[in-house]
Design an enzyme around this catalytic site. Structure first.
Site, PDB file in Angstrom:
ATOM      1  N   GLY A 104       0.835  -1.194   0.000  1.00 48.48           N
ATOM      2  CA  GLY A 104       0.000   0.000   0.000  1.00 48.48           C
ATOM      3  C   GLY A 104       0.871   1.245   0.000  1.00 48.48           C
ATOM      4  O   GLY A 104       0.653   2.177  -0.771  1.00 48.48           O
ATOM      5  N   ALA A 105       1.859   1.238   0.883  1.00 45.64           N
ATOM      6  CA  ALA A 105       2.745   2.390   1.010  1.00 45.64           C
ATOM      7  C   ALA A 105       3.964   1.972   1.820  1.00 45.64           C
ATOM      8  O   ALA A 105       3.997   0.875   2.382  1.00 45.64           O
ATOM      9  CB  ALA A 105       2.033   3.546   1.702  1.00 45.64           C
ATOM     10  N   HIS A 139      -1.434   6.098   8.672  1.00 46.32           N
ATOM     11  CA  HIS A 139      -0.632   4.932   9.073  1.00 46.32           C
ATOM     12  C   HIS A 139       0.860   5.209   8.863  1.00 46.32           C
ATOM     13  O   HIS A 139       1.675   5.021   9.758  1.00 46.32           O
ATOM     14  CB  HIS A 139      -1.107   3.730   8.242  1.00 46.32           C
ATOM     15  CG  HIS A 139      -0.325   2.468   8.394  1.00 46.32           C
ATOM     16  ND1 HIS A 139      -0.861   1.321   8.935  1.00 46.32           N
ATOM     17  CD2 HIS A 139       0.952   2.143   8.067  1.00 46.32           C
ATOM     18  CE1 HIS A 139       0.053   0.360   8.935  1.00 46.32           C
ATOM     19  NE2 HIS A 139       1.165   0.825   8.405  1.00 46.32           N
ATOM     20  N   GLU A 140       1.197   5.706   7.662  1.00 43.82           N
ATOM     21  CA  GLU A 140       2.622   5.954   7.379  1.00 43.82           C
ATOM     22  C   GLU A 140       3.160   7.054   8.283  1.00 43.82           C
ATOM     23  O   GLU A 140       4.329   7.016   8.685  1.00 43.82           O
ATOM     24  CB  GLU A 140       2.814   6.334   5.897  1.00 43.82           C
ATOM     25  CG  GLU A 140       2.292   5.294   4.900  1.00 43.82           C
ATOM     26  CD  GLU A 140       2.705   3.871   5.198  1.00 43.82           C
ATOM     27  OE1 GLU A 140       3.869   3.666   5.592  1.00 43.82           O
ATOM     28  OE2 GLU A 140       1.872   2.952   5.069  1.00 43.82           O
ATOM     29  N   HIS A 150       4.245   5.779  11.605  1.00 42.26           N
ATOM     30  CA  HIS A 150       5.556   5.125  11.518  1.00 42.26           C
ATOM     31  C   HIS A 150       6.714   6.102  11.682  1.00 42.26           C
ATOM     32  O   HIS A 150       7.824   5.679  12.010  1.00 42.26           O
ATOM     33  CB  HIS A 150       5.718   4.460  10.146  1.00 42.26           C
ATOM     34  CG  HIS A 150       5.106   3.102  10.027  1.00 42.26           C
ATOM     35  ND1 HIS A 150       5.268   2.123  10.976  1.00 42.26           N
ATOM     36  CD2 HIS A 150       4.363   2.543   9.033  1.00 42.26           C
ATOM     37  CE1 HIS A 150       4.632   1.031  10.564  1.00 42.26           C
ATOM     38  NE2 HIS A 150       4.070   1.263   9.409  1.00 42.26           N
TER      39      HIS A 150
HETATM   40 ZN   LIG Z   1       3.027   0.064   8.017  1.00 44.25          ZN
END
Ligand SMILES: [Zn+2]
Length: 830
Positions: free
Chosen positions: A256-257, A290-291, A294
Site C-alpha cells: 500500500g505504502a 498509518h505511514e 511510523h
Molecule cells: Zn506500516
C-alpha cells in the site's frame, strides 16, 4: 540468493558502529542500469576483525577499505568480505546497478500515457544492496548524505530535503540516523503540490499523466496529513523529526505504502483517476495516517531485528484508525478497519501458517517477510486495543512516549516496549503478553442463553481456546441484542474464563439478534447462535450500529469458511440486507468478498450464475434507491456492472450510452463492464483493443491484460499463460493482472490443464521476479477456482516435493488452505 540470518546480524552489529553513508547515484545512464557510489564510515569494536558488506550489483567495479583496493576475484554477487578492520574505517563501493521492474530496489516504470520514465527506491525488506553497498540490517542506523545526477527534466526527492545544485544535479540534506531499509530516492518528471503546515514543508507528487486528479485530490490528502501531524504531536509530545514530509504516489508499487522517513511512497492507484467512493477515500486516508505514525514508531525508533516488525505495523494500524476517528471527518473508520482488515487476519489464523503476533523466530530476513500478514496488521492492532482495555489509555500513551524518548534514533525490542508499558501502568504484563502475543490462534466466543416466555433467564459467554494453541486470553467485550432495529440490551464484560456468566441479561427480553463483541473490541472467532443466523436475512439491515453489522457480516463470512453455515444462506442475507446497507465500507468489502471468494469458491459451479444474479439484483436495487451520482450509487453501479448477465445493459454501458450519473467517460467503470463481458465471452478482441486505444495509460494496459486473460476460451488461456510465465519482462503489476484474470471460464475443462502447470511454471518464476512480487503473483495465479480434490492433491504434492522458495511455498500453503475450506463447505452443503 543469500539471506541474512539473525545470528549474522547480531555478530555484525556487536562489531560495528556505522557513523555515516555518503551516496552518489547517477540515474542519467539510460533505462537499464544506473551508477552507484557509496562511502560508508564505521567504527569496529575489535580492530583486526573481519565482517562483510552487502551489495547486489549488475557489475561491481571497485571496493576499497581504508584506501586499499579489495581483490574482487571470486565475488559471489552479494557479499564482500572486509578483513583486517581498523578502529575507524571507510569503505568505498562503486558499482553499476540494475533498475528493477518488480517493485524492489530502484524500480523503473514506463508510463505508456506519455512515454516518460519514473524511478523510485523501495529497499524494504532487504533490497538496499540492489541500490548501494551497505551493511543491510535494521539496527545499523546512520545518517545519509546523498547526491543524485538525473536527466535535466526530472525532479528528485529523497529522505533529506532535495536541492537542485545544477543541471540535473541534486543534493539531499543530511538525514537523521536511518536504517538501510528506509532509504529511498524518487526521480522522474513527477508533478507536485506543495504546502507548509506548522513549519513542516509538505509535498504530494505523482506521475505527470496524473496531474489533473492529483491537483483535484491534493487538498484532501493534505488535510489528513495536517490533522494527523497535529494529533501525533499532541499525543506523543515529540515533534516530527525528519524535516520535510513528502508523499510520492509511485507506479507499480507492491504494497500500500512505505514509511521512508521524509519521503513516503504510496501506490498511485490512490490517485483516483475516475469517480471515487467514500470508502476509497477512507482507505487512502488511513494509509496516509498509518505511514505518518511510523515516523515515530518504526522510523525514529526501529525494531532491532525483523521478528518485531509486527509491532511497527500493529501500532501504525491501530494509530491510524484512532487518528481518523478522533481527528478527522472519518469518525466511522473503525468499521472500515473491521471490514477491510479483520477478514484478512481471521483467514490468516485459519491457515497452517498461522503464527503468534510476536516471538516468531524469524531466523532470517526472508522468513520474517513471510510473516508480514493479516496477523501482524489486523490481529496486532486488535491486541493493542485489548492491551489498552487492560492497562488504560493514559498508561498506554505515557508508555509510548517513554519508549519513543528512551530509544530515539536507535533500536528497541518488544521487551523494551512491554517494560515501558509495565512502568507506566504498574502492571505485570508477562501473562498477558504470553497469551496475546506469544501464542498463535484465536478463541471462539459465543453467548448461550436460556429463555422462558420471551425472556432471558440466564446467559453465559463461552470462550473456547483453539486446541492446537491453548492459551488463557482475557477479553474485554460487549454483548448486544437487537430486535427490529432497536437495541434491546448491551452489557460490557470481561471474559477471562471459559464460561463467564452474564447476570445482567437475566430478565431481559429475548432479542432477535444476539451479537457478541458488538463493538468489535476483541480478536476472536465470533460464533452467532442459530436463532441469530436464521434471523439475519430479516433483521440485519435494521441493526442501527454499523459496527455491530460489520461484526455480524464478518462472523457469517467466517462461518461459511468454516463450513458452519451454508454459503447459500449468506447469499440470502445479501439478497435482503446488502442493498439496504448505509455504511459503504460494509457494502464494498462484503461485495468484494462475495464476488471474488464466496461465489467462485464456495458456490457449486452450476449455481454460480444464479448467485451472481442475486448479487446483480441487489446491486440494481441499491442503484435505484441511491441518490444519483452519489458514492453509494457508484458502488452499486460497479457491482451491477461486475455481476449482471444483462448483455444489452452491459453493451450499452460499454459503448458509453445511458450510463449512471457521474460515470460518463469513466475509464475504470468501462473496464469493469468489459471485464464482465469478457468473462461471458461477449466481446470480440477488437472491442478490448479499441478500449485500450481510448485508454493508453498504465491502468488501461493492466485492465486490458486482465480482461484478455479472463476470456473463457482455450485460445485466451494459452495466450495468457504464456504471457504470465514466459520470459517477456512483464512488470510485477502486469503479472498480477494476468494472474487475476486467468482462472475464469464458462467450462472448467478449459482451466483443468493449467492446474498442473501452475505447480511447474509459477515456482520457476523465482529468480526472474523478486520474492516480494512473486508472493503476490503466486497467490493470484493459484487455481483456487478449480475446487476439486485433485487440485488439493497437487498442492500437497508440491509442498512435499517441490523446490519452492519461501514466498511461493507460503503462497501455496495459504491458497491450499483456502481451497480446502471450499472443498469442505461443498462436501457439507452440496
Ligand atoms: Zn506500516
Amino acid at each position: 540468493m543469500t539471506n541474512l540470518t539473525r545470528l549474522e546480524a547480531e555478530a555484525r552489529s556487536a562489531l560495528l558502529d556505522v557513523t555515516g553513508y555518503r551516496l552518489a547515484l547517477d540515474l542519467d545512464q539510460g533505462a537499464v542500469t544506473f551508477e552507484s557510489s557509496s562511502t560508508v564510515r564505521f567504527r569496529c569494536a575489535e580492530p583486526g576483525a573481519s565482517t562483510f558488506l552487502d551489495v547486489k550489483p549488475h557489475t561491481l567495479h571497485r571496493v576499497t577499505l581504508n584506501g586499499g583496493q579489495i581483490d574482487l576475484t571470486g565475488f559471489d554477487g552479494e557479499r564482500v568480505a572486509l578483513t583486517g578492520l581498523a578502529l575507524e574505517n571507510e569503505v568505498v563501493v562503486t558499482a553499476t546497478m540494475s533498475y528493477s521492474n518488480d517493485g524492489q530496489g530502484l524500480h523503473r516504470a514506463f508510463d505508456s500515457a506519455d512515454g516518460r520514465h519514473y524511478v523510485y527506491g523501495h529497499c524494504f525488506l532487504d533490497a538496499a544492496p540492489r541500490v548501494f553497498g551497505c551493511f543491510d540490517q535494521p539496527d545499523l542506523k546512520a545518517p545519509y548524505d546523498v547526491s543524485v545526477t538525473a536527466p535535466t527534466e526530472w525532479v528528485v526527492l529523497g529522505n533529506g530535503a532535495a536541492t537542485r545544485a545544477g543541471e540535473g544535479r541534486w543534493v539531499l540534506a543530511t538525514t537523521k540516523p536511518l536504517a538501510t531499509y528506509f532509504f529511498t530516492v524518487c526521480a522522474g518528471p513527477y508533478v507536485s503540490v506543495t504546502a507548509v503546515h506548522d513549519g513542516i514543508p509538505l509535498g504530494i507528487h505523482a506521475r505527470a499523466s496524473l496531474r489533473e486528479p492529483l491537483v483535484r485530490q491534493a487538498e484532501q490528502m493534505l488535510t489528513i496529513t495536517r490533522q494527523s501531524f497535529d494529533y501525533y504531536h499532541a499525543l506523543f509530545g515529540i515533534r516530527y523529526p525528519f524535516g520535510e514530509y513528502h508523499q510520492v504516489y509511485v507506479p507499480e508499487f507492491n504494497a500500500g505504502a512505505m514509511e521512508n522517513p521524509g519521503c513516503v511512497t504510496l501506490r498511485d492507484q490512490y490517485v483516483f483517476r475516475g469517480a471515487t467512493t467514500h470508502d476509497e477515500v477512507v482507505t487512502r486516508s488511513s494509509t496516509i495516517s498509518h505511514e505518518m505514525a511510523h515516523m515515530w514508531f518504526g522510523d525514529m525508533v526501529t525494531m532491532r531485528w525483523w521478528d518485531d516488525l509486527w509491532l511497527n505495523e500493529s501500532f501504525a494500524e491501530y494509530m491510524s484508525h484512532r487518528t481518523l476517528c478522533e481527528a478527522t471527518e472519518f469518525t466511522d473508520a473503525w468499521v472500515d478497519s473491521s471490514m477491510a482488515r479483520n477478514p484478512w487476519g481471521y483467514a490468516a489464523e485459519r491457515t497452517p501458517s498461522t503464527h503468534p503476533v510476536a516471538g516468531s523466530p524469524a531466523p532470517d530476513a526472508q522468513s520474517a517477510l513471510q510473516n508480514f500478514d493479516g496477523i501482524s496488521y489486523a490481529k496486532g492492532s486488535a491486541t493493542l486495543l485489548q492491551l489498552i482495555a487492560h492497562i488504560g489509555d493514559a498508561a498506554f500513551i505515557a508508555g509510548v512516549g517513554e519508549y519513543l524518548r528512551a530509544h530515539a534514533y536507535g533500536n528497541a525490542a518488544l521487551v523494551d516496549f512491554l517494560g515501558a508499558m509495565e512502568r507506566a501502568s504498574g502492571k505485570d504484563l508477562r501473562g498477558w503478553a504470553d497469551a496475546w502475543l506469544r501464542t498463535a490462534g484465536l478463541d471462539a466466543i459465543s453467548v448461550e442463553t436460556a429463555t422462558d416466555h420471551g425472556s432471558i433467564t440466564s446467559a453465559t459467554v463461552r470462550r473456547t481456546p483453539p486446541a492446537a494453541h491453548p492459551a488463557d486470553r482475557s477479553h474485554r467485550i460487549d454483548v448486544a441484542g437487537f430486535s427490529r432495529g432497536t437495541e434491546v440490551f448491551r452489557v460490557l464484560t470481561t471474559v477471562d474464563q471459559d464460561e463467564t456468566a452474564l447476570p445482567e441479561l437475566a430478565g431481559q427480553p429475548v432479542a432477535a439478534m444476539l451479537i457478541p463483541n458488538a463493538s468489535d473490541l476483541t480478536w476472536a472467532n465470533i460464533k452467532l447462535d442459530a436463532a441469530t443466523v436464521a434471523a439475519a436475512p430479516a433483521e440485519l439491515s435494521a441493526v442501527p450500529q454499523a459496527q455491530a453489522r460489520a461484526v455480524v457480516w464478518t462472523a457469517l463470512i467466517d462461518a461459511v469458511a468454516l463450513a458452519e453455515i451454508d454459503p447459500r444462506h449468506l447469499l440470502a442475507v445479501l439478497a435482503t440486507s446488502w442493498a439496504d446497507e448505509s455504511n459503504q465500507s460494509i457494502i464494498d468489502r462484503v461485495g468484494e468478498l462475495v464476488t471474488h471468494r464466496i461465489i467462485p469458491a464456495f458456490i457449486p459451479f452450476g449455481e454460480q450464475d444464479g448467485a451472481y444474479a442475486v448479487m446483480a439484483t441487489a446491486a440494481g436495487s441499491m442503484l435505484a434507491e441511491s441518490e444519483p451520482g452519489s458514492s453509494r450509487a457508484l458502488l452499486a453501479a460497479r457491482y451491477l456492472a461486475a455481476s449482471s448477465a444483462d448483455l444489452d445493459l452491459l453493451q450499452r454501458w460499454a459503448a458509453g450510452h445511458q450510463l449512471p450519473v457521474g460515470l460518463d467517460g469513466d475509464s475504470d467503470f468501462r473496464w469493469v463492464v468489459l471485464g464482465n463481458l469478457a468473462r461471458r465471452d461477449a466481446v470480440v478482441p477488437a472491442q478490448l483493443d479499441s478500449a485500450l486505444d481510448q485508454d493508453r495509460t498504465m491502468a488501461g494496459n493492466l485492465r486490458w491484460l486482465q480482461a484478455k486473460a479472463s476470456g473463457p476460451d482455450t485460445e485466451a488461456k494459452v495466450w495468457a499463460w504464456e504471457q504470465l510465465t514466459g520470459a517477456h519482462g512483464r512488470s510485477n503489476y502486469e503479472l498480477n493482472a494476468l494472474a487475476a484474470g486467468f482462472w475464469h471460464a464458462r467450462d472448467q475443462d478449459v482451466l483443468r490443464p493449467y492446474v498442473a502447470r501452475y505447480f511447474a511454471d509459477v515456482p520457476a518464476l523465482s529468480g526472474r521476479v523478486g520474492e516480494d512480487a512473486l508472493a503476490r503473483v503466486a497467490a493470484l495465479a493459484y487455481p483456487g477456482n478449480v475446487v476439486e480434490a485433485s487440485t488439493a492433491d497437487k498442492s500437497a504434492e508440491a509442498l512435499r516435493h517441490g523446490d519452492l522458495t519461501s514466498a511461493v511455498r507460503r503462497a501455496i500453503v495459504d491458497a491450499d488452505s483456502a481451497l480446502r475450506e471450499a472443498l469442505l463447505s461443498r462436501a457439507t452443503f452440496g
